[in-house]
Design a protein around this motif. Structure first.
Motif, short mmCIF file in Angstrom:
data_model
loop_
_atom_site.label_atom_id
_atom_site.label_comp_id
_atom_site.label_asym_id
_atom_site.label_seq_id
_atom_site.Cartn_x
_atom_site.Cartn_y
_atom_site.Cartn_z
N ILE A 265 -0.33 2.56 9.01
CA ILE A 265 -0.69 3.65 9.94
C ILE A 265 -2.20 3.86 10.02
N CYS A 266 -2.91 3.60 8.94
CA CYS A 266 -4.37 3.80 8.97
C CYS A 266 -5.12 2.64 9.63
N ARG B 58 -2.30 -5.10 2.37
CA ARG B 58 -3.61 -5.01 3.00
C ARG B 58 -4.55 -6.11 2.50
N ARG C 211 1.94 8.20 3.52
CA ARG C 211 2.62 7.38 4.54
C ARG C 211 3.45 6.26 3.92
N MET C 212 3.03 5.81 2.73
CA MET C 212 3.78 4.80 1.96
C MET C 212 4.18 3.58 2.82
N CYS C 213 3.22 2.98 3.51
CA CYS C 213 3.52 1.89 4.45
C CYS C 213 4.01 0.61 3.76
N HIS D 107 -7.79 6.57 2.82
CA HIS D 107 -7.20 5.23 2.97
C HIS D 107 -8.11 4.14 2.43
N CYS E 135 0.80 -1.23 0.00
CA CYS E 135 0.00 0.00 0.00
C CYS E 135 0.84 1.28 0.00
N CYS F 171 -1.43 6.52 0.21
CA CYS F 171 -1.31 7.86 0.78
C CYS F 171 0.16 8.16 1.06
S1 SF4 Z 1 -1.58 4.85 6.01
FE1 SF4 Z 1 -2.94 3.27 5.17
S2 SF4 Z 1 -3.51 4.08 3.14
FE2 SF4 Z 1 -1.68 5.19 3.79
S3 SF4 Z 1 0.02 4.03 2.86
FE3 SF4 Z 1 -0.28 3.30 5.00
S4 SF4 Z 1 -1.60 1.50 4.78
FE4 SF4 Z 1 -1.76 2.67 2.87
#
Ligand code: SF4
Length: 304
Positions: free
Chosen positions: A51-52, A44, A38-40, A135, A33, A36
């Protein structure tokens, strides 16, 4: 400000097959993912959470007609709000912490979400108001792929913090008719402290330019109800932590001098704000009036 448009922009996008393409692209991005800033890069689709704190399915807290939004959004029959739980930003002064931080709500599959949209339309709501959607863009598109063929014809409001990647907003081009972003604060250091995101101001500037490129200035129908365009929210913070003058200057010079903006006065020290220097108190009447004056002097369209 008036428009002749008879149906939401997503109808043509669906008929051309582009909605299906966008949905596929968006869902595939969940596998690592980067939706957004944050680029986690979590998967998912396998319920890994970033972070979401949201996995494969959107979590919905509540959905109902809302009469307390801005008048062009609530209109006469209410705005069909769908409150998505969790958030990609993390403001210490969050006014909806139970939803955005505690994650109260139910995991909702695409068919159920489509049913919620259609039910809100059936209640006569002027729009489907997607609250905190950044998200869950893929899940929203997947639901639309079901709801539109089933008769959804109500414009969509993308009601966001403004912490959105332009590449994700491209997926919504031709889908969203009304963008309603916040512009929360101008200074990166302030943003790091109060939103846990130093890059928020830069991200929001890019996002708002892209939103405007897609939908332009706010347009309303003959009743004054919004049908398309951009409406920016700016919450006045104590000690001018929001940087109101800089935000208004940016909107005037780099978005549009005709931008509609709501200067909001309802700040109160919710969630963890009392532990954050500068955010411990509500704003004064003087602080609000000064922010309002700055917005009006800039020549923007300031909502009552
Ligand atoms: S915060 Fe959520 S939507 Fe944003 S990159 Fe991380 S996992 Fe994806």
């Amino acid at each position: 400000m008036k428009t002749e448009r008879a149906y939401p922009v997503y109808v043509d996008t669906w008929k051309s097959g582009r909605l299906e393409e966008k949905t596929g692209t968006a869902l595939s991005r969940l596998s690592s993912c980067t939706l957004c800033p944050r680029m986690c890069r979590v998967n998912r689709l396998k319920e890994e959470k970033g972070i979401c704190r949201t996995g494969c399915m959107a979590v919905v807290s509540s959905a109902h007609p809302h009469y307390g939004e801005e008048s062009p959004i609530s209109g006469y029959h209410g705005s069909g709000t769908i409150f998505f739980s969790n958030c990609n930003l993390g403001c210490v002064f969050c006014q909806n912490a139970d939803i955005s931080h505690m994650g109260t709500g139910s995991e909702t599959d695409a068919e159920t979400l489509a049913g919620i949209m259609l039910a809100l339309q059936g209640k006569g709501c002027h729009n489907i108001n997607l609250v905190t959607p950044s998200h869950v863009i893929p899940q929203i598109l997947e639901a639309l792929s079901i709801a539109i063929p089933s008769g959804l014809r109500t414009p969509l409001v993308y009601n966001t913090s403004g912490y959105d990647r332009v590449s994700s907003l491209h997926l919504l081009d031709g889908v969203i008719d009304i963008y309603m972003p916040d512009f929360k604060c101008w200074d990166p250091e302030v943003a790091g402290t109060i939103c846990h995101a130093h890059d928020y101001p830069d991200v929001a500037r890019k996002a708002l330019r892209e939103m405007y490129r897609q939908v332009g200035d706010l347009q309303t129908d003959e009743r004054g109800v919004a049908v398309r365009g951009l409406l920016v929210r700016h919450l006045v913070l104590p000690e001018d932590l929001a940087g109101t003058a800089s935000v208004m200057n940016f909107l005037t010079r780099e978005v549009s001098p005709e931008t509609f903006v709501n200067i909001m006065d309802q700040y109160h020290p919710a969630w963890k704000a009392r532990e954050t220097p500068g955010l411990e108190r509500s704003i004064t009447a003087r602080e609000y009036n000064e922010a309002l004056r700055l917005a009006m002097d800039s020549g923007l369209n300031v909502l009552d």
